[in-house]
Structures are given as structure tokens and as C-alpha cells.
Design an enzyme around this catalytic site. Sequence first.
Site, short mmCIF file in Angstrom:
data_model
loop_
_atom_site.label_atom_id
_atom_site.label_comp_id
_atom_site.label_asym_id
_atom_site.label_seq_id
_atom_site.Cartn_x
_atom_site.Cartn_y
_atom_site.Cartn_z
N ASN A 297 39.04 33.68 42.82
CA ASN A 297 37.90 34.50 43.23
C ASN A 297 38.27 35.98 43.19
O ASN A 297 39.40 36.38 43.45
CB ASN A 297 37.34 34.07 44.59
CG ASN A 297 38.32 34.12 45.74
OD1 ASN A 297 39.48 33.72 45.62
ND2 ASN A 297 37.86 34.60 46.87
N GLN A 298 37.27 36.77 42.81
CA GLN A 298 37.42 38.21 42.67
C GLN A 298 36.29 38.87 43.45
O GLN A 298 35.13 38.75 43.07
CB GLN A 298 37.35 38.61 41.19
CG GLN A 298 38.43 38.00 40.33
CD GLN A 298 39.81 38.55 40.68
OE1 GLN A 298 40.00 39.77 40.78
NE2 GLN A 298 40.76 37.66 40.89
N ASN B 139 34.33 42.14 45.56
CA ASN B 139 33.98 43.53 45.31
C ASN B 139 33.33 44.06 46.57
O ASN B 139 32.59 43.33 47.23
CB ASN B 139 33.02 43.60 44.11
CG ASN B 139 32.80 45.00 43.65
OD1 ASN B 139 32.12 45.77 44.30
ND2 ASN B 139 33.39 45.33 42.50
N ALA C 7 30.89 45.86 46.82
CA ALA C 7 29.44 45.78 46.65
C ALA C 7 29.03 44.31 46.56
O ALA C 7 28.76 43.78 45.49
CB ALA C 7 29.01 46.54 45.39
N CYS D 175 33.32 33.64 41.89
CA CYS D 175 34.08 32.49 42.38
C CYS D 175 35.15 32.06 41.37
O CYS D 175 35.00 32.24 40.17
CB CYS D 175 33.15 31.33 42.64
SG CYS D 175 31.89 31.62 43.89
N GLU E 164 36.00 29.06 40.34
CA GLU E 164 35.60 28.02 39.39
C GLU E 164 34.87 28.60 38.19
O GLU E 164 35.11 28.19 37.05
CB GLU E 164 34.69 26.99 40.08
CG GLU E 164 35.35 26.27 41.24
CD GLU E 164 35.16 26.93 42.60
OE1 GLU E 164 35.15 26.21 43.61
OE2 GLU E 164 35.02 28.18 42.66
N CYS F 10 31.02 25.75 45.42
CA CYS F 10 29.73 26.16 45.99
C CYS F 10 28.60 25.71 45.06
O CYS F 10 28.85 25.23 43.95
CB CYS F 10 29.70 27.68 46.20
SG CYS F 10 29.54 28.63 44.67
N CYS G 116 28.60 27.39 41.57
CA CYS G 116 29.69 26.88 40.73
C CYS G 116 29.40 25.45 40.28
O CYS G 116 29.70 25.09 39.14
CB CYS G 116 31.01 26.94 41.48
SG CYS G 116 31.63 28.63 41.63
#
Length: 160
Positions: A62-63, A65, A67, A73, A75, A112, A115
Site C-alpha cells: 500500500n502507498q 498520500n 491527500a 492498496c 493488491e 477490501c 481490491c
Amino acid sequence: MKEIDFSLKAKMYDLVSELTSDEQELMNEAIIARNNAYAPYSKFKVGAALLLDNGKIITGNNQENAAYPSGMCAERVAIWSAGALYPNMVVKKIAITAASSEVEVKNPVGPCGACRQALYEYEFNQKEPIEIIFMGETGKIIKVSSLASLLPFSFDSSYL
């Protein structure tokens, strides 16, 4: 009116060492990816590793931000990376693991909803099931034989 019933069969393991050797390797790659996740806001790191039919393992994490919700995610990072690198690939399995620096994640963490839909698109298009193996940081591991089993009444391109 007719009532219908959907059920899900899953396997539950106590330890990663109970998985097959290729599944252990896949989960270990997911753990490495999880540890490299960029999650400074939620402190909830997720790693995913895909096994392709050509034997390649593609990982994602996961990345986040600042914002919200501009992050992504693990996956979807993994599946879209695989699609970009190997456009005609078949995904055989995906391993997913999650951990938090705030609390110990002892329960299995599945994908989720977004995903599940993204992964299902690949499963539907390849006409082969994608086995899903997921865990928290510690504790039980769950394995299901198909993404479709996690997404009843799914939406796919046949509706378009």
C-alpha cells in the site's frame, strides 16, 4: 419469492509453515512487500505477492498520500504491476498480509471491496480461479480457492 444461500469454503491454518512450500515463499514475499509499504498516516501496512503461471512473483504494497484517498492498496498495486509487465499472464495465487505499528494484527485481513473487484476482473478474464491466501501479522491464515467466492453477485464485463 425464492431464498438462495451462498456459502464459502475456506481452509484455515495456524502457521505459515503449514502452507505448501510455494505458498510459504509467496507469503514471505508478501511480508517483505508489507515491510516496505508507505503508510505514514494509517500506520497500517499491507503487502501482496502474486504467483503467475510463468513462475514469476510480483509484489505490491500500500502507498498512502496526505491527500486521502489518493493512495493505493497493495493488491491493486501488485495486480496492475503484473498486468503491465506480463499482459498475457495468468495469476495463480495471491498472498496478502497486514500489520500495524499501533496494534498487533492477529486476524486474517482479506482484500477490501475495491481490491476484490479489481482482482475479480483478472480472474473473470483469465477464466481460471485465483487462489487467495491472507493473514494478519500473526495468527491464523485463511485460504480460499477463488476470488469469486469472496465477491458474490460480482459485476463483470458481461453486463456491459
